[in-house]
Write a protein that holds these residues in place. Structure first.
Motif, short mmCIF file in Angstrom:
data_model
loop_
_atom_site.label_atom_id
_atom_site.label_comp_id
_atom_site.label_asym_id
_atom_site.label_seq_id
_atom_site.Cartn_x
_atom_site.Cartn_y
_atom_site.Cartn_z
N PHE A 1 0.83 -1.20 0.00
CA PHE A 1 0.00 0.00 0.00
C PHE A 1 0.87 1.26 0.00
CE2 PHE A 1 -3.08 3.03 1.95
CZ PHE A 1 -4.08 2.90 1.00
N GLY A 2 2.04 1.18 0.64
CA GLY A 2 2.95 2.32 0.61
C GLY A 2 3.43 2.61 -0.80
N SER A 3 3.77 1.58 -1.56
CA SER A 3 4.21 1.79 -2.94
C SER A 3 3.07 2.35 -3.79
CB SER A 3 4.72 0.48 -3.54
OG SER A 3 3.69 -0.49 -3.60
N TYR A 4 1.84 1.89 -3.52
CA TYR A 4 0.69 2.41 -4.25
C TYR A 4 0.47 3.90 -3.95
CZ TYR A 4 -4.24 3.66 -4.68
OH TYR A 4 -5.40 4.33 -4.93
N LEU A 5 0.55 4.26 -2.67
CA LEU A 5 0.35 5.67 -2.31
C LEU A 5 1.45 6.54 -2.90
CD1 LEU A 5 -0.72 5.43 1.45
CD2 LEU A 5 -2.17 5.90 -0.53
N GLY A 6 2.67 6.01 -2.95
CA GLY A 6 3.77 6.78 -3.51
C GLY A 6 3.56 7.09 -4.98
N ILE A 7 3.14 6.08 -5.74
CA ILE A 7 2.94 6.31 -7.17
C ILE A 7 1.67 7.11 -7.43
CG2 ILE A 7 1.59 4.23 -7.73
CD1 ILE A 7 3.38 3.87 -10.16
N LEU A 8 0.68 6.97 -6.54
CA LEU A 8 -0.56 7.74 -6.70
C LEU A 8 -0.32 9.23 -6.48
CD1 LEU A 8 -3.66 7.37 -7.19
CD2 LEU A 8 -3.90 7.40 -4.70
N SER A 9 0.52 9.55 -5.51
CA SER A 9 0.79 10.96 -5.20
C SER A 9 1.56 11.65 -6.31
CB SER A 9 1.57 11.07 -3.88
OG SER A 9 2.84 10.45 -3.99
N ALA B 1 -9.12 9.44 -10.21
CA ALA B 1 -10.57 9.53 -10.02
C ALA B 1 -11.26 8.22 -10.37
CB ALA B 1 -11.13 10.67 -10.87
N ILE B 2 -10.77 7.55 -11.40
CA ILE B 2 -11.36 6.27 -11.80
C ILE B 2 -11.14 5.22 -10.71
CG2 ILE B 2 -11.16 4.37 -13.45
CD1 ILE B 2 -10.58 6.47 -15.60
N ILE B 3 -9.99 5.25 -10.07
CA ILE B 3 -9.71 4.29 -8.99
C ILE B 3 -10.77 4.41 -7.90
CG2 ILE B 3 -8.14 3.76 -7.09
CD1 ILE B 3 -5.83 4.39 -8.93
N TYR B 4 -11.00 5.64 -7.43
CA TYR B 4 -11.93 5.81 -6.31
C TYR B 4 -13.38 5.65 -6.74
CZ TYR B 4 -7.92 7.30 -3.63
OH TYR B 4 -6.70 7.33 -2.97
N GLY B 5 -13.69 6.00 -7.99
CA GLY B 5 -15.04 5.74 -8.48
C GLY B 5 -15.34 4.26 -8.56
N THR B 6 -14.37 3.48 -9.05
CA THR B 6 -14.54 2.04 -9.12
C THR B 6 -14.61 1.43 -7.72
OG1 THR B 6 -13.27 2.02 -11.17
CG2 THR B 6 -13.60 -0.09 -10.08
N LEU B 7 -13.81 1.97 -6.80
CA LEU B 7 -13.80 1.46 -5.43
C LEU B 7 -15.16 1.64 -4.77
CD1 LEU B 7 -12.44 0.39 -2.87
CD2 LEU B 7 -11.57 2.71 -2.46
N ALA C 1 -6.46 1.34 -13.48
CA ALA C 1 -7.19 2.01 -12.41
C ALA C 1 -8.46 1.25 -12.02
CB ALA C 1 -7.54 3.43 -12.84
N ILE C 2 -9.16 0.71 -13.02
CA ILE C 2 -10.36 -0.08 -12.74
C ILE C 2 -10.00 -1.33 -11.95
CG2 ILE C 2 -12.20 -1.44 -13.79
CD1 ILE C 2 -12.24 0.60 -16.09
N LEU C 3 -8.94 -2.02 -12.36
CA LEU C 3 -8.51 -3.22 -11.63
C LEU C 3 -8.08 -2.86 -10.21
CD1 LEU C 3 -6.43 -5.05 -14.40
CD2 LEU C 3 -8.74 -5.59 -13.61
N ASN C 4 -7.41 -1.73 -10.06
CA ASN C 4 -6.98 -1.30 -8.73
C ASN C 4 -8.18 -1.04 -7.83
OD1 ASN C 4 -6.16 0.67 -6.59
ND2 ASN C 4 -4.16 0.48 -7.58
N GLY C 5 -9.19 -0.35 -8.35
CA GLY C 5 -10.38 -0.09 -7.54
C GLY C 5 -11.10 -1.36 -7.15
N ILE C 6 -11.17 -2.32 -8.06
CA ILE C 6 -11.80 -3.61 -7.74
C ILE C 6 -11.01 -4.33 -6.66
CG2 ILE C 6 -12.38 -5.88 -8.67
CD1 ILE C 6 -12.95 -4.52 -11.35
#
Length: 281
Positions: A80-88, A105-111, A157-162
Motif C-alpha cells: 500500500f505504501g508503494s501504491y500511495l507513492g505512485i498515486l501521489s 478519479a477512476i480508482i476511487y469511483g470504481t472502489l 485504475a479499474i482493476l486497482n479499484g476492484i
C-alpha cells in the motif's frame, strides 16, 4: 425401569450419566449435526479449508498469532505504501491531458461501486486470498505506469479499484479472525485482542504513507530538472524578499529516473505479495 419407553409413538431413551460421555458426544449433544439435506449436500470451497504456512517450523499458538499479524502489517505497509507513492505522483508523471488525475478519479469511483461486492468477494476467497488478490491488482496498476496511456492506465485504475474493495475488508478481517482464534493463548480477552490487532493495522496505514513518500524522496530529491530529462526539481526557490515559494518544474517524463521509480514500486509490490503468501495462514 425400561430401557426404551413409547409415549404416543415416540421412542424415549434415557441419557447416560454425563461423566461417561466422551468429548465428541458432549459436543454433538450441545450442537447436533443438522439433519437438513441442504447442509449435508453443500460443498465448501477448498479456499475455506484451514491451512498453516511454514509447516517446516514449529510455532506455538502465540507465535502463530503474531506471525499472521506481522505478515499482514508488513505486507500492507510495503504494497500500500508503494501504491500511495505512485498515486501521489500521478499529476507529475502523467500530467498530459490530465491522465494522472483522471486515473486517480477512476480508482476511487470504481472502489465506491466495488465496495458493495467486497463482502461477497471475501466470503468467496477468504481473508488471505482477498489480500493477495488485492496486492496483485495493485501490482497490475503499477505495471501500467511503464507505458502510461489512456488505454493502459484506465484499465489499471479499474482493476486497482476492484482490488481495493476486498483488500480493505481483509486487512482488518484477517487480524480480527486471528485475535478471536488465539486470544486465550495471548492471555487476553477477545475485546482486548481485537483492539490490539486492529490498532497495529491502523498504525500500518500511517507507516505505509511514510514508506511510499520515502521511496520517491530518496530517488527524486537530488534530481535536477535540467539534467535528468525534465525530472521535477523538488527544491524551493527563494524570492528577493526572502520568502520561499514552491517551484514545480516540468513533468517527470519517461527516462532512467522515471523507470527506476516505477521499478522500485513494482519490486515493493512483489515483496509484499510474497510476505502475505508466506506468513499468512
Amino acid at each position: 425401569m425400561e430401557e426404551n419407553n413409547n409415549v404416543t409413538g415416540i421412542s424415549i431413551k434415557p441419557l447416560p450419566p454425563l461423566d461417561t460421555l466422551s468429548r465428541k458426544e458432549l459436543r454433538d449433544l450441545v450442537s447436533p449435526e443438522p439433519t437438513d439435506t441442504r447442509y449435508s449436500t453443500r460443498r465448501r470451497s477448498s479456499l475455506h479449508e484451514e491451512r498453516e504456512t511454514l509447516t517446516c517450523c514449529t510455532f506455538s499458538n502465540r507465535s502463530k498469532a503474531y506471525k499472521n499479524l506481522l505478515g499482514t502489517s508488513a505486507s500492507f505497509i510495503v504494497v500500500f505504501g508503494s501504491y500511495l507513492g505512485i498515486l501521489s505522483l500521478q499529476s507529475s508523471i502523467n500530467s498530459e491531458a490530465g491522465l494522472g488525475l483522471a486515473s486517480s478519479a477512476i480508482i476511487y469511483g470504481t472502489l465506491i461501486i466495488a465496495c458493495f461486492f467486497g463482502p461477497g468477494m471475501v466470503k468467496l476467497l477468504g481473508t488471505k486470498y482477498s489480500l493477495i488478490s488485492g496486492y496483485i491488482l495493485f501490482f497490475c496498476y503499477t505495471l501500467c505506469n511503464y507505458y502510461p496511456s489512456w488505454y493502459t492506465l484506465v484499465i489499471g485504475a479499474i482493476l486497482n479499484g476492484i482490488g481495493q474493495a476486498p483488500l480493505w475488508i481483509a486487512v482488518f478481517g484477517h487480524p480480527i479472525a486471528i485475535a478471536l482464534r488465539y486470544y486465550e493463548d495471548l492471555k487476553e480477552t477477545p475485546n482486548h485482542a481485537i483492539a490490539f490487532f486492529t490498532g497495529i493495522i491502523a498504525a500500518s496505514i500511517k507507516l505505509a504513507q511514510i514508506f511510499g513518500s520515502l521511496i520517491s524522496s530518496i530517488i527524486l530529491v537530488n534530481v535536477d530538472s535540467t539534467e535528468n530529462n525534465g525530472a521535477t526539481n523538488l527544491t524551493n526557490t527563494s524570492t528577493s524578499n526572502g520568502e520561499c515559494v514552491d517551484t514545480f518544474g516540468p513533468p517527470i517524463e519517461p527516462g532512467p529516473i522515471y523507470y527506476t521509480l516505477i521499478s522500485v514500486y513494482a519490486l515493493a509490490g512483489i515483496i509484499g505479495t510474497i510476505i502475505a503468501a508466506v506468513f499468512l495462514d
